[in-house]
Design a protein around this motif. Sequence first.
Motif, PDB file in Angstrom:
ATOM      1  N   HIS A  79       0.824  -1.206   0.000  1.00 49.23           N
ATOM      2  CA  HIS A  79       0.000   0.000   0.000  1.00 49.23           C
ATOM      3  C   HIS A  79       0.861   1.260   0.000  1.00 49.23           C
ATOM      4  O   HIS A  79       0.632   2.188  -0.779  1.00 49.23           O
ATOM      5  N   THR A  80       1.900   1.285   0.873  1.00 45.36           N
ATOM      6  CA  THR A  80       2.743   2.474   1.027  1.00 45.36           C
ATOM      7  C   THR A  80       4.207   2.089   0.894  1.00 45.36           C
ATOM      8  O   THR A  80       4.661   1.111   1.494  1.00 45.36           O
ATOM      9  N   VAL A  81       4.940   2.878   0.115  1.00 39.72           N
ATOM     10  CA  VAL A  81       6.390   2.727  -0.005  1.00 39.72           C
ATOM     11  C   VAL A  81       7.056   3.870   0.740  1.00 39.72           C
ATOM     12  O   VAL A  81       6.793   5.042   0.454  1.00 39.72           O
ATOM     13  N   PHE A  82       7.896   3.537   1.704  1.00 42.69           N
ATOM     14  CA  PHE A  82       8.774   4.512   2.343  1.00 42.69           C
ATOM     15  C   PHE A  82      10.164   4.305   1.736  1.00 42.69           C
ATOM     16  O   PHE A  82      10.852   3.330   2.058  1.00 42.69           O
ATOM     17  N   HIS A  83      10.547   5.218   0.858  1.00 44.07           N
ATOM     18  CA  HIS A  83      11.825   5.055   0.154  1.00 44.07           C
ATOM     19  C   HIS A  83      12.912   5.816   0.916  1.00 44.07           C
ATOM     20  O   HIS A  83      13.171   6.989   0.667  1.00 44.07           O
ATOM     21  N   VAL A  84      13.559   5.112   1.832  1.00 45.22           N
ATOM     22  CA  VAL A  84      14.567   5.709   2.716  1.00 45.22           C
ATOM     23  C   VAL A  84      15.971   5.463   2.191  1.00 45.22           C
ATOM     24  O   VAL A  84      16.894   6.246   2.437  1.00 45.22           O
ATOM     25  N   ALA A  85      16.172   4.385   1.464  1.00 50.76           N
ATOM     26  CA  ALA A  85      17.518   3.999   1.021  1.00 50.76           C
ATOM     27  C   ALA A  85      18.079   4.984   0.016  1.00 50.76           C
ATOM     28  O   ALA A  85      17.355   5.586  -0.773  1.00 50.76           O
ATOM     29  N   ALA A  86      19.390   5.141   0.053  1.00 52.82           N
ATOM     30  CA  ALA A  86      20.103   5.988  -0.903  1.00 52.82           C
ATOM     31  C   ALA A  86      21.587   5.704  -0.790  1.00 52.82           C
ATOM     32  O   ALA A  86      22.056   5.157   0.213  1.00 52.82           O
ATOM     33  N   LYS A  87      22.311   6.088  -1.810  1.00 54.92           N
ATOM     34  CA  LYS A  87      23.772   6.111  -1.698  1.00 54.92           C
ATOM     35  C   LYS A  87      24.130   7.485  -1.151  1.00 54.92           C
ATOM     36  O   LYS A  87      23.838   8.508  -1.779  1.00 54.92           O
ATOM     37  N   VAL A  88      24.746   7.495   0.031  1.00 55.12           N
ATOM     38  CA  VAL A  88      25.074   8.759   0.684  1.00 55.12           C
ATOM     39  C   VAL A  88      26.582   8.949   0.692  1.00 55.12           C
ATOM     40  O   VAL A  88      27.354   8.023   0.461  1.00 55.12           O
ATOM     41  N   GLY A  89      26.999  10.168   0.984  1.00 57.42           N
ATOM     42  CA  GLY A  89      28.420  10.498   1.040  1.00 57.42           C
ATOM     43  C   GLY A  89      28.688  11.811   0.343  1.00 57.42           C
ATOM     44  O   GLY A  89      27.837  12.325  -0.400  1.00 57.42           O
ATOM     45  N   VAL A  90      29.847  12.356   0.583  1.00 56.56           N
ATOM     46  CA  VAL A  90      30.208  13.640  -0.020  1.00 56.56           C
ATOM     47  C   VAL A  90      31.173  13.469  -1.179  1.00 56.56           C
ATOM     48  O   VAL A  90      31.528  14.440  -1.838  1.00 56.56           O
ATOM     49  N   TRP A  91      31.577  12.227  -1.435  1.00 59.16           N
ATOM     50  CA  TRP A  91      32.569  12.011  -2.481  1.00 59.16           C
ATOM     51  C   TRP A  91      32.311  10.676  -3.165  1.00 59.16           C
ATOM     52  O   TRP A  91      31.804   9.729  -2.572  1.00 59.16           O
ATOM     53  N   GLY A  92      32.665  10.591  -4.426  1.00 56.12           N
ATOM     54  CA  GLY A  92      32.544   9.351  -5.170  1.00 56.12           C
ATOM     55  C   GLY A  92      32.232   9.622  -6.632  1.00 56.12           C
ATOM     56  O   GLY A  92      32.092  10.767  -7.058  1.00 56.12           O
ATOM     57  N   ARG A  93      32.129   8.554  -7.396  1.00 57.12           N
ATOM     58  CA  ARG A  93      31.829   8.664  -8.820  1.00 57.12           C
ATOM     59  C   ARG A  93      30.364   9.051  -9.001  1.00 57.12           C
ATOM     60  O   ARG A  93      29.473   8.443  -8.411  1.00 57.12           O
ATOM     61  N   TYR A  94      30.136  10.027  -9.860  1.00 52.82           N
ATOM     62  CA  TYR A  94      28.762  10.473 -10.095  1.00 52.82           C
ATOM     63  C   TYR A  94      27.891   9.307 -10.570  1.00 52.82           C
ATOM     64  O   TYR A  94      26.735   9.177 -10.141  1.00 52.82           O
TER      65      TYR A  94
END
Length: 342
Positions: A79-94
Amino acid sequence: MPAPSAFQLFGPSALSPVLVTGGTGFLGRRLVGRLLAQGRPVTVLARRAAPDLAARGVRFITAALDDTAALRDACAGIHTVFHVAAKVGVWGRYDDFHRANVLGTRALLASARAHGARVFVHTSTPSVVYNGRGLAGADESLPLTTRCPSPYPLTKAVAEREVLAADSPALRTVALRPHLIWGDDDPHLIPRVLAQARRGRLRIVGRGRNRVDMVHVENAADAHLLAEANIDRCAGRAYFVTNGEPVLLWDWINHLLTALGEKPVARRIPLCAASAIGACCEAAWRVLPLRGEPPMTRFIAAELAKDHWFDLSAARRDLGYEPRISMAEGTVALIAHLKNQG
């Protein structure tokens, strides 16, 4: 009388199944716990299973965000998607950030639509409005960034734009922008500050009088649940989510360090010098095979030196959001928790 909305017809109940991406992370785990307490059937999509959550009846899909087959499986019957996941960080390959944050979100939206999900709550970030300047009392009228020296805000801005553009009567979408999530069991922000302080690597960047908003993890979880409950009022929009109590960043850090028996940060570096060092570090990390993140970047320098606090009027009005745990209360609890951990 107006016709009832799709959400009013199929709104969440104790039996409404939910999907939480990143449900084993700091915020995701708190959200999963709150949903289980409500009696909701919960599916978690994460890179690794969590035996303690599985023991509480959580259904696990172990996969990355770019696994489209796994996303389709995860969204079935939801019924509901909570999309919390992500690739986080201040540096890395775009490209790495783009694959997870943009392509992953795009695929998840498609899967949610295909399986008839009704609500999509997206965890965004205030850095999507990065403009290189301080943000004092900023509100949601600021444009999304298109130029930033870090790939994380750039890709999160693209993802947020697509989530809000996907809003429809069939699938209502909303984006939340929690700023600097902290609290007990924080595996990111506080441990990093403590580790850098103990190594003598922390420096006050700039004048050290910048005011910064933070949000306790329980308040951030509240906002996500309120967004689902009030989706008819907030659909198609983004909201800043903080404690609503901007602190002098370096005073707060030094209070925490002193309470834990650590030396407060006293050494200073001008913002221009920190930015120059950050630019040099970025260049070195691009050219040389260096691991991890640079110790300084232009983005970090700006975040450590400039005001970043936000107007909560919209979240209060549309979500009914009001921070339950104050900065003072949460800080006392955090200090006690860290001392108990030794």
